[in-house]
Design a protein around this motif. Structure first.
Motif, PDB file in Angstrom:
ATOM      1  N   VAL A 139       0.737  -1.195  -0.049  1.00 15.04           N
ATOM      2  CA  VAL A 139       0.002  -0.026  -0.005  1.00 15.04           C
ATOM      3  C   VAL A 139       0.859   1.250  -0.137  1.00 15.04           C
ATOM      4  O   VAL A 139       0.634   2.211  -0.486  1.00 15.04           O
ATOM      5  CB  VAL A 139      -1.021  -0.091   1.316  1.00 15.04           C
ATOM      6  N   LEU A 140       1.944   1.288   0.600  1.00 14.01           N
ATOM      7  CA  LEU A 140       2.712   2.291   0.809  1.00 14.01           C
ATOM      8  C   LEU A 140       3.476   2.704  -0.706  1.00 14.01           C
ATOM      9  O   LEU A 140       3.736   3.884  -0.815  1.00 14.01           O
ATOM     10  CB  LEU A 140       4.123   2.238   1.879  1.00 14.01           C
ATOM     11  N   GLU A 141       3.387   1.665  -1.424  1.00 15.78           N
ATOM     12  CA  GLU A 141       4.138   1.988  -3.031  1.00 15.78           C
ATOM     13  C   GLU A 141       2.960   2.899  -3.687  1.00 15.78           C
ATOM     14  O   GLU A 141       3.501   3.385  -4.652  1.00 15.78           O
ATOM     15  CB  GLU A 141       4.265   0.699  -3.628  1.00 15.78           C
ATOM     16  N   LEU A 153       8.362   7.816   6.145  1.00 13.65           N
ATOM     17  CA  LEU A 153       7.604   8.494   7.130  1.00 13.65           C
ATOM     18  C   LEU A 153       6.408   9.419   6.612  1.00 13.65           C
ATOM     19  O   LEU A 153       5.261   9.506   6.991  1.00 13.65           O
ATOM     20  CB  LEU A 153       8.729   9.553   7.924  1.00 13.65           C
ATOM     21  N   GLU A 154       6.834  10.195   5.358  1.00 13.83           N
ATOM     22  CA  GLU A 154       5.867  10.908   4.542  1.00 13.83           C
ATOM     23  C   GLU A 154       4.637  10.103   4.236  1.00 13.83           C
ATOM     24  O   GLU A 154       3.549  10.266   4.177  1.00 13.83           O
ATOM     25  CB  GLU A 154       6.440  11.492   3.363  1.00 13.83           C
ATOM     26  N   LYS A 155       5.148   8.801   3.601  1.00 14.85           N
ATOM     27  CA  LYS A 155       3.856   7.834   3.013  1.00 14.85           C
ATOM     28  C   LYS A 155       3.060   7.312   4.221  1.00 14.85           C
ATOM     29  O   LYS A 155       1.982   7.288   4.229  1.00 14.85           O
ATOM     30  CB  LYS A 155       4.686   6.486   2.442  1.00 14.85           C
ATOM     31  N   GLU A 156       3.733   7.008   5.390  1.00  9.81           N
ATOM     32  CA  GLU A 156       3.032   6.714   6.749  1.00  9.81           C
ATOM     33  C   GLU A 156       1.938   7.983   7.383  1.00  9.81           C
ATOM     34  O   GLU A 156       1.053   7.565   7.240  1.00  9.81           O
ATOM     35  CB  GLU A 156       3.863   6.221   7.753  1.00  9.81           C
ATOM     36  N   ALA A 157       2.590   8.822   7.027  1.00 11.72           N
ATOM     37  CA  ALA A 157       1.616  10.099   7.377  1.00 11.72           C
ATOM     38  C   ALA A 157       0.596  10.310   6.446  1.00 11.72           C
ATOM     39  O   ALA A 157      -0.759  10.606   6.962  1.00 11.72           O
ATOM     40  CB  ALA A 157       2.452  11.391   7.423  1.00 11.72           C
ATOM     41  N   GLN A 158       0.676  10.271   4.827  1.00 10.45           N
ATOM     42  CA  GLN A 158      -0.416  10.052   4.138  1.00 10.45           C
ATOM     43  C   GLN A 158      -1.354   9.143   4.233  1.00 10.45           C
ATOM     44  O   GLN A 158      -2.420   9.276   4.236  1.00 10.45           O
ATOM     45  CB  GLN A 158       0.094  10.285   2.746  1.00 10.45           C
ATOM     46  N   LEU A 159      -0.859   7.971   4.810  1.00 16.45           N
ATOM     47  CA  LEU A 159      -1.730   6.728   4.611  1.00 16.45           C
ATOM     48  C   LEU A 159      -2.484   6.960   6.100  1.00 16.45           C
ATOM     49  O   LEU A 159      -3.776   6.707   6.175  1.00 16.45           O
ATOM     50  CB  LEU A 159      -0.920   5.615   4.890  1.00 16.45           C
ATOM     51  N   LEU A 203      -7.015   5.658  -2.032  1.00 15.35           N
ATOM     52  CA  LEU A 203      -5.669   5.097  -2.321  1.00 15.35           C
ATOM     53  C   LEU A 203      -5.393   5.115  -4.003  1.00 15.35           C
ATOM     54  O   LEU A 203      -4.204   5.072  -4.519  1.00 15.35           O
ATOM     55  CB  LEU A 203      -5.203   3.764  -1.873  1.00 15.35           C
ATOM     56  N   LYS A 204      -6.576   5.030  -4.702  1.00 15.40           N
ATOM     57  CA  LYS A 204      -6.614   5.357  -5.958  1.00 15.40           C
ATOM     58  C   LYS A 204      -6.103   3.798  -6.711  1.00 15.40           C
ATOM     59  O   LYS A 204      -5.434   3.629  -7.609  1.00 15.40           O
ATOM     60  CB  LYS A 204      -5.765   6.125  -6.950  1.00 15.40           C
ATOM     61  N   VAL A 205      -6.284   2.608  -6.096  1.00 14.77           N
ATOM     62  CA  VAL A 205      -5.872   1.252  -6.512  1.00 14.77           C
ATOM     63  C   VAL A 205      -6.101   1.012  -7.804  1.00 14.77           C
ATOM     64  O   VAL A 205      -5.557   0.397  -8.528  1.00 14.77           O
ATOM     65  CB  VAL A 205      -6.280   0.350  -5.166  1.00 14.77           C
ATOM     66  N   ASP A 206      -7.406   1.100  -8.058  1.00 14.04           N
ATOM     67  CA  ASP A 206      -8.116   0.651  -9.461  1.00 14.04           C
ATOM     68  C   ASP A 206      -7.591   1.606 -10.675  1.00 14.04           C
ATOM     69  O   ASP A 206      -7.628   0.937 -11.648  1.00 14.04           O
ATOM     70  CB  ASP A 206      -9.339   0.638  -9.300  1.00 14.04           C
ATOM     71  N   THR A 207      -6.887   2.591 -10.390  1.00 12.83           N
ATOM     72  CA  THR A 207      -6.470   3.258 -11.458  1.00 12.83           C
ATOM     73  C   THR A 207      -4.928   3.826 -11.538  1.00 12.83           C
ATOM     74  O   THR A 207      -4.359   4.498 -12.360  1.00 12.83           O
ATOM     75  CB  THR A 207      -7.108   4.769 -11.607  1.00 12.83           C
ATOM     76  N   PHE A 208      -4.180   2.918 -10.458  1.00 10.46           N
ATOM     77  CA  PHE A 208      -2.778   2.952 -10.266  1.00 10.46           C
ATOM     78  C   PHE A 208      -1.867   2.559 -11.492  1.00 10.46           C
ATOM     79  O   PHE A 208      -0.894   3.034 -11.712  1.00 10.46           O
ATOM     80  CB  PHE A 208      -2.433   2.460  -9.229  1.00 10.46           C
TER      81      PHE A 208
END
Length: 392
Positions: free
Chosen positions: A339-341, A348-354, A372-377
Protein backbone atom coordinates in the motif's frame (compact mmCIF):
# COMPACT_ATOMS: atom_id res chain seq x y z
CA UNK A 1 20.59 -35.26 -54.57
CA UNK A 2 19.43 -34.00 -58.01
CA UNK A 3 21.59 -31.52 -59.90
CA UNK A 4 20.33 -27.93 -59.94
CA UNK A 5 18.62 -26.67 -63.07
CA UNK A 6 19.60 -23.63 -65.10
CA UNK A 7 17.70 -21.96 -67.93
CA UNK A 8 19.74 -20.38 -70.74
CA UNK A 9 17.89 -18.01 -73.09
CA UNK A 10 19.90 -16.88 -76.15
CA UNK A 11 20.08 -17.43 -79.90
CA UNK A 12 23.80 -16.61 -79.90
CA UNK A 13 25.35 -20.03 -80.60
CA UNK A 14 28.85 -19.07 -79.41
CA UNK A 15 27.58 -17.70 -76.10
CA UNK A 16 25.21 -20.67 -75.74
CA UNK A 17 27.95 -23.28 -76.20
CA UNK A 18 30.38 -21.49 -73.87
CA UNK A 19 27.85 -20.96 -71.11
CA UNK A 20 26.47 -24.50 -71.37
CA UNK A 21 29.98 -25.86 -70.87
CA UNK A 22 30.67 -23.64 -67.83
CA UNK A 23 27.31 -24.39 -66.21
CA UNK A 24 27.66 -28.13 -66.81
CA UNK A 25 31.11 -28.07 -65.21
CA UNK A 26 29.49 -26.59 -62.08
CA UNK A 27 26.93 -29.40 -61.99
CA UNK A 28 23.98 -27.60 -63.57
CA UNK A 29 21.52 -29.27 -65.87
CA UNK A 30 21.10 -26.75 -68.67
CA UNK A 31 17.72 -26.12 -70.35
CA UNK A 32 18.02 -24.13 -73.58
CA UNK A 33 15.64 -21.60 -75.11
CA UNK A 34 16.30 -19.40 -78.14
CA UNK A 35 13.47 -16.95 -77.37
CA UNK A 36 12.11 -15.21 -74.32
CA UNK A 37 8.65 -16.59 -74.85
CA UNK A 38 9.98 -20.12 -75.19
CA UNK A 39 12.05 -19.71 -72.06
CA UNK A 40 9.17 -18.37 -69.96
CA UNK A 41 6.98 -21.27 -71.06
CA UNK A 42 9.52 -23.60 -69.45
CA UNK A 43 10.10 -21.47 -66.35
CA UNK A 44 8.29 -22.07 -63.07
CA UNK A 45 9.15 -20.93 -59.52
CA UNK A 46 11.46 -23.30 -57.66
CA UNK A 47 12.46 -25.24 -60.79
CA UNK A 48 15.56 -23.24 -61.72
CA UNK A 49 18.35 -22.04 -59.44
CA UNK A 50 19.85 -19.86 -62.19
CA UNK A 51 18.51 -18.13 -65.30
CA UNK A 52 20.88 -16.64 -67.92
CA UNK A 53 19.14 -14.19 -70.27
CA UNK A 54 20.41 -12.47 -73.39
CA UNK A 55 19.41 -8.82 -73.36
CA UNK A 56 18.92 -8.92 -77.17
CA UNK A 57 16.33 -11.66 -77.70
CA UNK A 58 14.42 -11.95 -80.94
CA UNK A 59 10.89 -11.71 -79.58
CA UNK A 60 10.86 -9.83 -76.27
CA UNK A 61 13.42 -7.79 -74.41
CA UNK A 62 15.70 -9.52 -71.92
CA UNK A 63 14.67 -6.83 -69.43
CA UNK A 64 11.05 -7.93 -69.77
CA UNK A 65 12.10 -11.54 -69.18
CA UNK A 66 14.02 -10.40 -66.09
CA UNK A 67 10.93 -8.59 -64.79
CA UNK A 68 8.74 -11.66 -65.29
CA UNK A 69 11.22 -14.04 -63.63
CA UNK A 70 11.65 -11.80 -60.59
CA UNK A 71 7.91 -11.26 -60.31
CA UNK A 72 7.25 -15.00 -60.34
CA UNK A 73 10.28 -16.05 -58.27
CA UNK A 74 12.20 -13.24 -56.52
CA UNK A 75 14.78 -15.67 -55.07
CA UNK A 76 15.88 -17.03 -58.49
CA UNK A 77 19.31 -15.74 -59.56
CA UNK A 78 19.44 -14.06 -63.00
CA UNK A 79 22.55 -13.25 -65.05
CA UNK A 80 22.27 -10.89 -68.02
CA UNK A 81 24.47 -11.19 -71.12
CA UNK A 82 24.55 -8.48 -73.79
CA UNK A 83 26.39 -6.96 -76.70
CA UNK A 84 25.76 -3.58 -75.15
CA UNK A 85 27.85 -1.78 -72.55
CA UNK A 86 25.39 1.09 -72.18
CA UNK A 87 25.35 2.20 -68.54
CA UNK A 88 21.57 2.60 -68.63
CA UNK A 89 21.20 -1.08 -69.54
CA UNK A 90 23.50 -2.14 -66.73
CA UNK A 91 21.70 0.02 -64.17
CA UNK A 92 18.32 -1.22 -65.34
CA UNK A 93 19.28 -4.86 -64.89
CA UNK A 94 20.68 -4.21 -61.43
CA UNK A 95 17.57 -2.25 -60.46
CA UNK A 96 15.36 -5.12 -61.61
CA UNK A 97 17.31 -7.63 -59.53
CA UNK A 98 19.93 -9.22 -61.78
CA UNK A 99 22.88 -10.58 -59.85
CA UNK A 100 25.46 -10.05 -62.64
CA UNK A 101 25.98 -8.55 -66.11
CA UNK A 102 28.41 -9.87 -68.76
CA UNK A 103 29.30 -8.40 -72.12
CA UNK A 104 29.57 -10.69 -75.12
CA UNK A 105 31.64 -12.31 -76.33
CA UNK A 106 32.14 -14.13 -73.03
CA UNK A 107 35.60 -15.68 -73.14
CA UNK A 108 36.95 -15.58 -69.57
CA UNK A 109 35.69 -18.67 -67.84
CA UNK A 110 37.01 -17.52 -64.45
CA UNK A 111 34.59 -14.57 -64.41
CA UNK A 112 31.67 -16.90 -64.91
CA UNK A 113 33.09 -19.30 -62.31
CA UNK A 114 33.16 -16.53 -59.74
CA UNK A 115 29.64 -15.43 -60.57
CA UNK A 116 28.30 -18.97 -60.20
CA UNK A 117 30.19 -19.43 -56.92
CA UNK A 118 28.66 -16.21 -55.57
CA UNK A 119 25.21 -17.42 -56.57
CA UNK A 120 25.77 -20.80 -54.89
CA UNK A 121 27.04 -19.13 -51.72
CA UNK A 122 24.07 -16.79 -51.69
CA UNK A 123 21.70 -19.72 -52.22
CA UNK A 124 23.34 -21.66 -49.36
CA UNK A 125 23.09 -18.62 -47.09
CA UNK A 126 19.45 -18.12 -48.06
CA UNK A 127 18.76 -21.79 -47.31
CA UNK A 128 20.47 -21.49 -43.93
CA UNK A 129 18.40 -18.40 -43.20
CA UNK A 130 15.21 -20.23 -44.14
CA UNK A 131 16.13 -23.15 -41.90
CA UNK A 132 17.06 -20.78 -39.08
CA UNK A 133 13.78 -18.89 -39.51
CA UNK A 134 11.81 -22.14 -39.48
CA UNK A 135 13.64 -23.30 -36.36
CA UNK A 136 13.04 -19.91 -34.72
CA UNK A 137 9.35 -20.01 -35.60
CA UNK A 138 9.16 -23.52 -34.13
CA UNK A 139 10.86 -22.37 -30.92
CA UNK A 140 8.56 -19.35 -30.75
CA UNK A 141 5.53 -21.62 -31.05
CA UNK A 142 6.93 -23.85 -28.31
CA UNK A 143 7.62 -20.82 -26.12
CA UNK A 144 4.12 -19.49 -26.76
CA UNK A 145 2.66 -22.87 -25.81
CA UNK A 146 4.76 -22.97 -22.62
CA UNK A 147 3.71 -19.42 -21.73
CA UNK A 148 0.07 -20.29 -22.27
CA UNK A 149 0.47 -23.39 -20.09
CA UNK A 150 2.14 -21.26 -17.42
CA UNK A 151 -0.64 -18.69 -17.66
CA UNK A 152 -3.28 -21.38 -17.23
CA UNK A 153 -1.39 -22.86 -14.28
CA UNK A 154 -1.08 -19.45 -12.64
CA UNK A 155 -4.74 -18.72 -13.30
CA UNK A 156 -5.64 -22.04 -11.65
CA UNK A 157 -3.36 -21.13 -8.73
CA UNK A 158 -5.02 -17.71 -8.46
CA UNK A 159 -8.47 -19.31 -8.32
CA UNK A 160 -7.28 -21.78 -5.69
CA UNK A 161 -5.74 -19.01 -3.60
CA UNK A 162 -8.96 -17.01 -3.82
CA UNK A 163 -10.87 -20.10 -2.72
CA UNK A 164 -8.70 -20.26 0.43
CA UNK A 165 -9.50 -16.66 1.35
CA UNK A 166 -12.43 -15.94 3.69
CA UNK A 167 -15.72 -14.39 2.64
CA UNK A 168 -15.78 -10.63 2.49
CA UNK A 169 -17.48 -8.82 4.10
CA UNK A 170 -18.55 -11.08 6.94
CA UNK A 171 -20.46 -10.09 10.09
CA UNK A 172 -19.99 -12.11 13.26
CA UNK A 173 -22.25 -12.41 16.30
CA UNK A 174 -21.65 -9.43 18.54
CA UNK A 175 -21.61 -7.02 15.59
CA UNK A 176 -17.97 -7.34 14.48
CA UNK A 177 -17.63 -7.10 10.71
CA UNK A 178 -14.50 -8.26 8.87
CA UNK A 179 -13.61 -7.40 5.28
CA UNK A 180 -10.56 -7.20 3.06
CA UNK A 181 -9.31 -6.09 -0.32
CA UNK A 182 -6.45 -8.08 -1.90
CA UNK A 183 -5.02 -7.61 -5.35
CA UNK A 184 -1.79 -9.31 -6.47
CA UNK A 185 0.81 -7.54 -8.59
CA UNK A 186 1.02 -10.80 -10.61
CA UNK A 187 -1.41 -13.70 -10.91
CA UNK A 188 -0.63 -14.95 -7.41
CA UNK A 189 -0.20 -13.00 -4.19
CA UNK A 190 2.37 -13.11 -1.42
CA UNK A 191 -0.24 -11.49 0.84
CA UNK A 192 -2.90 -13.44 2.65
CA UNK A 193 -5.63 -12.77 5.21
CA UNK A 194 -7.93 -14.94 7.25
CA UNK A 195 -10.39 -14.56 10.12
CA UNK A 196 -12.82 -16.71 12.03
CA UNK A 197 -15.05 -16.99 15.11
CA UNK A 198 -13.88 -19.11 18.06
CA UNK A 199 -15.71 -19.99 21.24
CA UNK A 200 -18.71 -17.83 20.25
CA UNK A 201 -17.02 -14.63 21.50
CA UNK A 202 -13.52 -14.46 20.00
CA UNK A 203 -12.89 -13.19 16.46
CA UNK A 204 -9.33 -14.11 15.52
CA UNK A 205 -7.61 -12.79 12.39
CA UNK A 206 -4.27 -12.30 10.70
CA UNK A 207 -2.62 -10.56 7.77
CA UNK A 208 0.63 -12.05 6.47
CA UNK A 209 2.91 -10.47 3.87
CA UNK A 210 5.50 -12.87 2.46
CA UNK A 211 8.68 -11.40 0.95
CA UNK A 212 8.59 -11.09 -2.83
CA UNK A 213 5.55 -11.92 -4.89
CA UNK A 214 4.46 -14.46 -7.44
CA UNK A 215 4.33 -18.26 -7.27
CA UNK A 216 6.96 -18.89 -4.57
CA UNK A 217 5.48 -16.31 -2.21
CA UNK A 218 1.96 -17.60 -2.86
CA UNK A 219 3.09 -21.11 -1.95
CA UNK A 220 4.30 -19.79 1.40
CA UNK A 221 0.89 -18.21 2.09
CA UNK A 222 -0.64 -21.65 1.50
CA UNK A 223 1.89 -23.09 3.93
CA UNK A 224 0.85 -20.50 6.53
CA UNK A 225 -2.84 -21.32 6.05
CA UNK A 226 -2.17 -25.08 6.24
CA UNK A 227 0.01 -24.77 9.34
CA UNK A 228 -2.57 -22.73 11.22
CA UNK A 229 -5.41 -25.04 10.25
CA UNK A 230 -3.34 -28.06 11.31
CA UNK A 231 -2.60 -26.38 14.64
CA UNK A 232 -6.29 -25.69 15.17
CA UNK A 233 -7.06 -29.35 14.55
CA UNK A 234 -4.44 -30.39 17.08
CA UNK A 235 -5.82 -28.28 19.89
CA UNK A 236 -8.38 -25.48 20.23
CA UNK A 237 -7.09 -21.92 20.17
CA UNK A 238 -8.86 -18.68 21.11
CA UNK A 239 -11.44 -20.37 23.30
CA UNK A 240 -10.55 -19.00 26.75
CA UNK A 241 -9.57 -15.44 27.75
CA UNK A 242 -6.74 -16.66 30.01
CA UNK A 243 -4.90 -18.26 27.11
CA UNK A 244 -5.30 -15.62 24.40
CA UNK A 245 -1.79 -14.22 24.91
CA UNK A 246 -0.25 -17.68 24.64
CA UNK A 247 -2.39 -18.52 21.60
CA UNK A 248 -1.20 -15.46 19.69
CA UNK A 249 2.44 -16.17 20.45
CA UNK A 250 2.00 -19.81 19.53
CA UNK A 251 0.77 -18.82 16.07
CA UNK A 252 3.80 -16.60 15.49
CA UNK A 253 6.21 -19.23 16.77
CA UNK A 254 4.57 -21.86 14.56
CA UNK A 255 4.86 -19.81 11.37
CA UNK A 256 8.41 -18.77 12.29
CA UNK A 257 9.47 -22.41 12.65
CA UNK A 258 7.81 -23.37 9.37
CA UNK A 259 9.56 -20.59 7.44
CA UNK A 260 12.94 -21.35 9.00
CA UNK A 261 12.59 -25.02 8.08
CA UNK A 262 11.76 -24.42 4.40
CA UNK A 263 14.58 -24.05 1.83
CA UNK A 264 12.80 -21.24 -0.03
CA UNK A 265 14.60 -18.42 1.79
CA UNK A 266 11.37 -16.57 2.44
CA UNK A 267 10.49 -14.36 5.39
CA UNK A 268 7.24 -12.63 6.26
CA UNK A 269 5.67 -9.87 8.28
CA UNK A 270 2.48 -10.64 10.17
CA UNK A 271 -0.24 -8.94 12.15
CA UNK A 272 -2.27 -11.38 14.23
CA UNK A 273 -4.97 -10.55 16.73
CA UNK A 274 -8.13 -11.59 18.50
CA UNK A 275 -11.17 -9.52 19.49
CA UNK A 276 -12.92 -10.48 22.70
CA UNK A 277 -16.45 -9.34 21.91
CA UNK A 278 -17.60 -9.96 25.51
CA UNK A 279 -14.94 -7.71 27.05
CA UNK A 280 -14.56 -5.29 24.11
CA UNK A 281 -10.82 -5.91 23.97
CA UNK A 282 -8.33 -6.28 21.16
CA UNK A 283 -5.27 -8.42 21.80
CA UNK A 284 -2.66 -8.48 19.05
CA UNK A 285 0.96 -9.02 18.08
CA UNK A 286 3.03 -7.67 15.23
CA UNK A 287 6.00 -9.35 13.55
CA UNK A 288 7.90 -6.90 11.37
CA UNK A 289 4.64 -5.26 10.32
CA UNK A 290 5.03 -2.16 8.11
CA UNK A 291 2.92 -0.07 8.18
CA UNK A 292 1.58 -0.64 11.67
CA UNK A 293 -2.16 -1.26 12.07
CA UNK A 294 -4.43 1.71 12.73
CA UNK A 295 -7.36 2.00 15.14
CA UNK A 296 -10.06 4.52 14.25
CA UNK A 297 -12.51 5.74 16.90
CA UNK A 298 -14.41 8.97 17.48
CA UNK A 299 -13.08 10.35 14.20
CA UNK A 300 -9.42 9.92 15.18
CA UNK A 301 -6.94 7.46 13.65
CA UNK A 302 -3.93 6.26 15.66
CA UNK A 303 -1.16 3.80 15.04
CA UNK A 304 -1.22 0.79 17.32
CA UNK A 305 1.86 0.24 19.46
CA UNK A 306 4.03 -2.85 19.54
CA UNK A 307 7.11 -4.40 17.99
CA UNK A 308 8.49 -7.76 16.98
CA UNK A 309 10.88 -9.24 14.45
CA UNK A 310 9.78 -10.61 11.06
CA UNK A 311 9.10 -14.32 10.73
CA UNK A 312 11.53 -16.70 9.08
CA UNK A 313 14.77 -14.87 9.93
CA UNK A 314 15.44 -15.25 13.68
CA UNK A 315 14.95 -18.16 16.04
CA UNK A 316 13.41 -15.77 18.56
CA UNK A 317 11.22 -12.92 17.49
CA UNK A 318 10.74 -11.10 20.82
CA UNK A 319 7.09 -10.61 19.98
CA UNK A 320 4.80 -8.75 22.34
CA UNK A 321 1.11 -9.23 22.98
CA UNK A 322 -0.61 -5.87 23.27
CA UNK A 323 -4.09 -5.20 24.67
CA UNK A 324 -6.39 -2.34 23.70
CA UNK A 325 -9.76 -1.49 25.25
CA UNK A 326 -12.24 -0.94 22.45
CA UNK A 327 -14.96 1.73 22.46
CA UNK A 328 -18.50 0.99 21.38
CA UNK A 329 -17.72 2.09 17.82
CA UNK A 330 -14.33 1.39 16.28
CA UNK A 331 -12.60 0.39 13.06
CA UNK A 332 -9.31 -1.49 12.75
CA UNK A 333 -7.26 -1.16 9.54
CA UNK A 334 -4.19 -3.22 8.62
CA UNK A 335 -2.31 -2.89 5.31
CA UNK A 336 0.49 -4.78 3.62
CA UNK A 337 3.58 -2.74 2.75
CA UNK A 338 2.52 -2.71 -0.91
CA UNK A 339 0.00 0.00 0.00
CA UNK A 340 2.89 2.36 0.74
CA UNK A 341 4.05 1.98 -2.88
CA UNK A 342 0.89 3.83 -3.93
CA UNK A 343 2.00 6.95 -2.05
CA UNK A 344 4.71 9.55 -2.63
CA UNK A 345 7.70 10.55 -0.49
CA UNK A 346 9.93 8.78 2.02
CA UNK A 347 8.68 6.17 4.48
CA UNK A 348 7.65 8.67 7.16
CA UNK A 349 5.82 10.85 4.63
CA UNK A 350 4.04 7.82 3.15
CA UNK A 351 2.94 6.64 6.60
CA UNK A 352 1.66 10.13 7.43
CA UNK A 353 -0.36 10.21 4.17
CA UNK A 354 -1.76 6.74 4.85
CA UNK A 355 -2.81 7.65 8.39
CA UNK A 356 -4.57 10.76 7.06
CA UNK A 357 -6.40 8.79 4.38
CA UNK A 358 -7.52 6.20 6.93
CA UNK A 359 -8.78 8.94 9.22
CA UNK A 360 -10.62 10.71 6.38
CA UNK A 361 -12.25 7.45 5.29
CA UNK A 362 -13.03 6.54 8.93
CA UNK A 363 -11.44 3.17 8.20
CA UNK A 364 -14.14 2.18 5.70
CA UNK A 365 -12.63 -0.27 3.21
CA UNK A 366 -14.25 0.92 -0.01
CA UNK A 367 -13.67 4.59 0.73
CA UNK A 368 -10.03 3.94 1.61
CA UNK A 369 -9.58 1.92 -1.56
CA UNK A 370 -10.91 4.82 -3.62
CA UNK A 371 -8.73 7.32 -1.78
CA UNK A 372 -5.63 5.24 -2.51
CA UNK A 373 -6.67 5.06 -6.20
CA UNK A 374 -5.78 1.38 -6.33
CA UNK A 375 -7.99 0.65 -9.34
CA UNK A 376 -6.43 3.40 -11.47
CA UNK A 377 -2.80 3.08 -10.38
CA UNK A 378 -1.73 0.95 -13.35
CA UNK A 379 0.86 -1.81 -13.00
CA UNK A 380 1.20 -2.54 -9.29
CA UNK A 381 4.77 -2.75 -7.95
CA UNK A 382 3.75 -5.07 -5.12
CA UNK A 383 0.80 -7.02 -3.77
CA UNK A 384 -1.83 -4.77 -2.17
CA UNK A 385 -3.90 -5.91 0.83
CA UNK A 386 -6.16 -4.00 3.20
CA UNK A 387 -7.83 -5.79 6.11
CA UNK A 388 -10.53 -4.09 8.18
CA UNK A 389 -12.49 -5.15 11.23
CA UNK A 390 -14.98 -2.93 12.96
CA UNK A 391 -17.99 -2.49 15.19
CA UNK A 392 -20.63 0.19 14.60
Amino acid sequence: MASPNSLLMTEDEQARDFLRGVLSKHGFQVILASTGQGGMEQFSPGLFQLVVVDLQLADISGLEVLRKVKRLSPETAVIIISDSVEMDDVLQTIRLGACDYFRKPIEQETLMDRAICRISEAENLAQQNREYRQALECRNRELSDHLELLRRDQEAGRLLQQHLLPRTPYRYPGGVEAAYFLIPSLYLSGDFVDYGLFGERFVAFYLVDVSGHGVSSALVTSLVKHSIMHCLRERPLFTHPEFLNADLLEMLELINRELLSTPMGKHASMFVGVIDTAENQLLYSVAGQIPMPVLVSAGDAEWLAGKGRPLGIFERGDWQVMCVELPSRWQLVACSDGVLELLQGNLLEKEAQLLQLIEESEGELEQLRKSLKVDTFGALPDDITILTLGHK
